[in-house]
Design an enzyme around this catalytic site. Structure first.
Site, PDB file in Angstrom:
ATOM      1  N   LYS A  66     -11.987  -0.154  -3.943  1.00 47.86           N
ATOM      2  CA  LYS A  66     -10.707  -0.826  -3.775  1.00 47.86           C
ATOM      3  C   LYS A  66     -10.663  -1.505  -2.413  1.00 47.86           C
ATOM      4  O   LYS A  66     -11.092  -0.924  -1.404  1.00 47.86           O
ATOM      5  CB  LYS A  66      -9.575   0.194  -3.901  1.00 47.86           C
ATOM      6  CG  LYS A  66      -8.173  -0.401  -3.893  1.00 47.86           C
ATOM      7  CD  LYS A  66      -7.133   0.708  -4.090  1.00 47.86           C
ATOM      8  CE  LYS A  66      -5.716   0.171  -4.115  1.00 47.86           C
ATOM      9  NZ  LYS A  66      -4.721   1.239  -4.340  1.00 47.86           N
ATOM     10  N   SER A 140      -1.568   0.647  -8.052  1.00 45.00           N
ATOM     11  CA  SER A 140      -2.063  -0.561  -7.404  1.00 45.00           C
ATOM     12  C   SER A 140      -3.567  -0.757  -7.511  1.00 45.00           C
ATOM     13  O   SER A 140      -4.091  -1.841  -7.226  1.00 45.00           O
ATOM     14  CB  SER A 140      -1.662  -0.549  -5.930  1.00 45.00           C
ATOM     15  OG  SER A 140      -2.290   0.529  -5.239  1.00 45.00           O
ATOM     16  N   SER A 164      -0.725   5.105  -7.659  1.00 45.87           N
ATOM     17  CA  SER A 164      -1.606   3.936  -7.650  1.00 45.87           C
ATOM     18  C   SER A 164      -2.983   4.179  -8.246  1.00 45.87           C
ATOM     19  O   SER A 164      -3.691   3.231  -8.592  1.00 45.87           O
ATOM     20  CB  SER A 164      -1.768   3.411  -6.222  1.00 45.87           C
ATOM     21  OG  SER A 164      -0.603   2.741  -5.796  1.00 45.87           O
TER      22      SER A 164
END
Length: 204
Positions: A66, A140, A164
């Site tokens: 990420k 997210s 997330s």
């Protein structure tokens, strides 16, 4: 791992194939903010050239990161171009995985600054669901979930402050693990809320 041990394939072949697939799929899914170039991948591949597959538990295993988690010499954006900076060193968890033989394929898309639960709040494009084109990927950690769900990485790193990691895992039919806070270091992670942030894993 078995294919490596039996000499059926090499890390170079696996990573080259996955990189081509990631480039082909990214315009549709917006999973990656940055896919490592062959030149950027070379140090990780060279490190395995003289190693035996059985010598490292994650030998040649491709993973995605990420883009609020640092990978040395690659920009960390947190999905905000104006915030972007070149990471001087790996996040602790990234360094540990590379030391075990894993190979980073790229930095994945996210809701900007890891704030959002649908995966659409990014200037790098909205992340669509891996199964249903009309649904979001969840966020997210949207890009990380897609990297695994689309078969581009064996596992991926995300973060989870308030869902997330778990939300995109569930929406893309993956296993998403949020470990006990503090068990996995967040050193090298752009904070959303330092007292609550956790690094998460996605896999199938």
């Amino acid at each position: 791992a078995q294919a490596y041990r039996e000499g059926q394939v090499t890390p170079r072949e696996v990573i080259a194939t996955l990189r081509e697939c990631a480039i082909a799929l990214n315009p549709e899914f917006n999973a990656f903010i940055h896919i490592l170039t062959p030149e950027e991948l070379e140090p990780y591949l060279i490190a395995l050239d003289d190693m035996q597959p059985a010598s490292l538990p994650l030998y040649g295993v491709p993973f995605a990161i990420k883009d609020n988690i640092d990978l040395a010499n690659i920009n960390t954006t947190a999905a905000c171009p104006a915030f972007s900076y070149r990471a001087e060193q790996d996040a602790t968890i990234v360094a540990q995985l590379i030391a075990l033989g894993a190979i980073p394929l790229g930095k994945t898309n996210l809701d900007q600054f890891a704030t959002g639960l649908n995966g659409t709040r990014s200037p790098y494009g909205a992340c669509r669901n891996s199964v249903h084109a009309d649904y979001p990927a969840g966020g997210s950690s949207a890009g990380s979930s897609l990297a695994v769900a689309l078969g581009l990485a064996s596992f991926a790193l995300g973060t989870d402050t308030a869902g997330s990691g778990r939300v995109p895992a569930s929406l893309n039919n993956l296993v998403g693990l949020k470990a006990t806070k503090g068990l996995i270091s967040t050193a090298g992670v752009v904070p959303a809320c330092r007292t609550l942030d956790c690094v998460t894993f996605f896999t199938t």
